[in-house]
Design an enzyme around this catalytic site. Sequence first.
Site, PDB file in Angstrom:
ATOM      1  N   ALA A  32      -2.109 -30.555   8.943  1.00  0.00           N
ATOM      2  CA  ALA A  32      -2.463 -32.019   8.919  1.00  0.00           C
ATOM      3  C   ALA A  32      -4.160 -31.645   8.433  1.00  0.00           C
ATOM      4  O   ALA A  32      -4.680 -31.070   8.942  1.00  0.00           O
ATOM      5  CB  ALA A  32      -2.514 -32.803   9.857  1.00  0.00           C
ATOM      6  N   GLU A  88       9.527 -27.671   8.633  1.00  0.00           N
ATOM      7  CA  GLU A  88      10.155 -28.681   8.059  1.00  0.00           C
ATOM      8  C   GLU A  88       9.182 -29.512   7.456  1.00  0.00           C
ATOM      9  O   GLU A  88       8.045 -29.555   7.853  1.00  0.00           O
ATOM     10  CB  GLU A  88      10.726 -29.598   9.355  1.00  0.00           C
ATOM     11  CG  GLU A  88      11.959 -28.815  10.069  1.00  0.00           C
ATOM     12  CD  GLU A  88      11.455 -28.288  11.174  1.00  0.00           C
ATOM     13  OE1 GLU A  88      12.439 -27.554  11.701  1.00  0.00           O
ATOM     14  OE2 GLU A  88      10.396 -28.322  11.649  1.00  0.00           O
ATOM     15  N   TYR A 117       3.711 -25.204  -0.124  1.00  0.00           N
ATOM     16  CA  TYR A 117       4.397 -24.242   0.606  1.00  0.00           C
ATOM     17  C   TYR A 117       5.044 -23.396  -0.336  1.00  0.00           C
ATOM     18  O   TYR A 117       5.239 -22.174  -0.025  1.00  0.00           O
ATOM     19  CB  TYR A 117       5.471 -24.976   1.616  1.00  0.00           C
ATOM     20  CG  TYR A 117       4.992 -25.653   2.731  1.00  0.00           C
ATOM     21  CD1 TYR A 117       3.789 -25.555   3.375  1.00  0.00           C
ATOM     22  CD2 TYR A 117       5.512 -26.810   3.011  1.00  0.00           C
ATOM     23  CE1 TYR A 117       3.214 -26.508   4.052  1.00  0.00           C
ATOM     24  CE2 TYR A 117       5.118 -27.965   3.896  1.00  0.00           C
ATOM     25  CZ  TYR A 117       3.762 -27.577   4.441  1.00  0.00           C
ATOM     26  OH  TYR A 117       3.260 -28.409   5.551  1.00  0.00           O
TER      27      TYR A 117
END
Length: 164
Positions: A66, A99, A111
Amino acid sequence: MRRRHLRGVMAIERQVYPRPWSPNLFLAEMTETNNRCYLVAREGREIVGYGGMICYGDEAHITNVATDPRHQRRRVATRLLHDLILQAIDMGANAVSLEVRVTNWGAQRLYGRFGFRPAGIRKNYYQELHEDALIMWTDDMRSPEYAMRLEAIARELPESVRPE
């Protein structure tokens, strides 16, 4: 990540997640130093991002990444993910999973740069958002090709977040 970083971590956690982790959960994760790694990104003394990973045997799982919304798009998450993957390799991992919300295209692109590819769906994983999670994996992390990928990503980072 240390106990002293929790105030900054929790400030970000509350901004970016509808159901944030508790400080106690972070503390519990941080005490498991044999198979977990939690990192913070700082600008001066300010916490601008954080990420975590758990490693069991030859597989690791990214638990969270984050960035403070005021510091997004500055490659903080890229640097955190880079360093978490290096830690996973050091801990013996050959593959990493995570996830991500199916609608979080920006994170999926990030990613993908690290070689993560879709591997499945977890229905209603983000219950508070009524949203599915895309399961993503990357493997062969110990290959020379993957090392070159990580080096290329590190070279593209701005000086302010580039690994030394």
